[in-house]
Scaffold this motif. Structure first.
Motif, short mmCIF file in Angstrom:
data_model
loop_
_atom_site.label_atom_id
_atom_site.label_comp_id
_atom_site.label_asym_id
_atom_site.label_seq_id
_atom_site.Cartn_x
_atom_site.Cartn_y
_atom_site.Cartn_z
N TRP A 24 0.66 -1.55 0.28
CA TRP A 24 0.08 -0.04 0.13
C TRP A 24 0.63 1.33 0.02
CZ3 TRP A 24 -0.85 4.59 2.64
CH2 TRP A 24 -1.74 4.96 1.84
N LYS A 25 0.69 1.75 -0.99
CA LYS A 25 1.27 3.52 -1.06
C LYS A 25 0.85 4.38 -1.94
CE LYS A 25 4.91 4.01 -3.84
NZ LYS A 25 6.41 3.95 -4.16
N ILE A 26 0.73 6.04 -1.03
CA ILE A 26 0.59 6.56 -2.31
C ILE A 26 0.87 6.83 -3.32
CG2 ILE A 26 -0.17 7.90 -0.24
CD1 ILE A 26 2.00 9.81 -0.46
N LYS A 27 0.28 7.19 -4.22
CA LYS A 27 0.60 7.77 -5.66
C LYS A 27 0.71 8.98 -5.95
CE LYS A 27 -1.40 3.20 -7.02
NZ LYS A 27 -2.60 2.66 -8.22
N GLY A 28 1.40 9.83 -6.72
CA GLY A 28 1.34 10.84 -7.03
C GLY A 28 1.91 12.09 -6.05
N ALA A 29 2.96 12.02 -5.30
CA ALA A 29 3.37 12.87 -4.29
C ALA A 29 5.51 11.65 -3.85
CB ALA A 29 2.71 13.01 -3.52
N ASN A 30 5.87 12.75 -4.49
CA ASN A 30 6.81 12.03 -3.77
C ASN A 30 8.51 13.52 -3.39
OD1 ASN A 30 8.58 13.68 -6.25
ND2 ASN A 30 8.13 12.21 -7.65
N SER A 31 9.28 12.98 -2.88
CA SER A 31 10.72 13.86 -2.24
C SER A 31 10.66 14.85 -3.06
CB SER A 31 11.64 13.21 -1.68
OG SER A 31 11.95 12.14 -3.04
N SER A 32 10.42 14.38 -4.66
CA SER A 32 10.59 15.81 -5.64
C SER A 32 9.87 16.88 -5.92
CB SER A 32 10.85 15.71 -6.28
OG SER A 32 11.94 15.03 -6.57
N PHE A 33 8.08 17.30 -4.71
CA PHE A 33 7.29 17.94 -5.02
C PHE A 33 6.84 18.03 -3.17
CE2 PHE A 33 5.96 15.34 -9.02
CZ PHE A 33 6.08 17.00 -9.49
N TYR A 34 7.35 16.91 -2.81
CA TYR A 34 6.90 17.22 -1.10
C TYR A 34 8.56 16.99 -0.17
CZ TYR A 34 2.06 18.30 -2.86
OH TYR A 34 1.66 17.90 -3.30
N PRO A 35 9.10 17.49 -0.15
CA PRO A 35 10.05 17.32 0.56
C PRO A 35 10.28 17.23 1.94
CG PRO A 35 10.70 20.01 0.02
CD PRO A 35 9.48 19.60 -0.58
N SER A 36 8.80 17.44 2.60
CA SER A 36 8.83 16.56 4.35
C SER A 36 7.55 16.35 4.16
CB SER A 36 8.81 18.16 4.45
OG SER A 36 8.80 17.69 6.55
N SER A 37 7.73 14.96 4.87
CA SER A 37 6.75 14.07 4.42
C SER A 37 6.06 13.05 5.27
CB SER A 37 6.42 13.31 3.12
OG SER A 37 6.63 12.66 3.38
N ASN A 38 4.87 12.54 6.46
CA ASN A 38 4.48 11.92 7.14
C ASN A 38 3.56 11.32 6.48
OD1 ASN A 38 4.39 10.58 9.56
ND2 ASN A 38 3.71 12.32 10.75
N ILE A 39 3.75 9.88 6.63
CA ILE A 39 2.87 8.51 6.47
C ILE A 39 2.35 7.64 7.66
CG2 ILE A 39 1.64 7.10 4.60
CD1 ILE A 39 3.27 8.55 2.58
N THR A 40 1.69 7.77 8.40
CA THR A 40 1.02 7.38 9.30
C THR A 40 0.17 6.02 8.99
OG1 THR A 40 2.06 8.42 10.45
CG2 THR A 40 1.25 7.32 11.76
N ILE A 41 0.49 4.92 9.57
CA ILE A 41 -1.20 3.80 9.37
C ILE A 41 -1.42 3.13 10.61
CG2 ILE A 41 -1.60 1.76 8.58
CD1 ILE A 41 0.22 2.01 6.01
N VAL A 42 -2.39 3.97 11.09
CA VAL A 42 -3.25 2.81 12.03
C VAL A 42 -3.62 1.81 12.40
CG1 VAL A 42 -1.94 5.16 13.55
CG2 VAL A 42 -4.75 4.44 12.49
N ASN A 43 -4.24 0.94 13.17
CA ASN A 43 -4.96 0.13 13.40
C ASN A 43 -6.32 0.50 13.98
OD1 ASN A 43 -4.98 0.02 16.26
ND2 ASN A 43 -3.62 -2.20 15.94
N ARG A 44 -7.70 -0.10 14.02
CA ARG A 44 -9.26 0.05 14.74
C ARG A 44 -8.53 0.78 16.21
NH1 ARG A 44 -12.66 -4.54 15.65
NH2 ARG A 44 -10.58 -6.28 16.64
N HIS A 45 -7.70 0.40 16.57
CA HIS A 45 -8.21 0.89 18.40
C HIS A 45 -6.72 1.96 17.82
CE1 HIS A 45 -9.50 -3.12 19.29
NE2 HIS A 45 -8.32 -3.44 18.61
N GLY A 46 -6.19 2.63 17.16
CA GLY A 46 -5.45 3.96 16.60
C GLY A 46 -3.88 3.56 16.83
#
Length: 94
Positions: A20-42
């Protein structure tokens, strides 16, 4: 850029939707990013870099069960403008 994210993940080794990964974004466009995945309990189950190959449905090397998972994406562009995306997807195992 247009940001897209898959609605499901099927990590069964067939080469389709194995991560699972996002499409349409990379470090060239967004040099700072944070992608967090959580379960149903947070509980955070993954923090992935924007240029990573994606999340494979594991936590600390252990396979996670089929379930819904939520994500929060914070992207900061080169001008410092923040873009926030959140939603959920399903992890399917058979």
């Amino acid at each position: 850029s247009v940001i897209e994210y898959p609605k499901f993940l099927t990590p069964n080794g067939d080469g389709k939707n194995d991560t699972w990964k996002i499409k349409g974004a990379n470090s060239s466009f967004y040099p700072s990013s944070n992608i967090t995945i959580v379960n149903r309990h947070g509980k955070i189950v993954a923090i992935i870099p924007i240029d990573n190959d994606g999340w494979d449905g594991t936590y600390n090397g252990k396979t996670l069960p089929s379930n819904d998972y939520w994500f929060n994406i914070q992207l900061v562009d080169r001008k410092g403008k923040k873009h926030q995306h959140q939603g959920h997807f399903s992890l399917l195992r058979k």
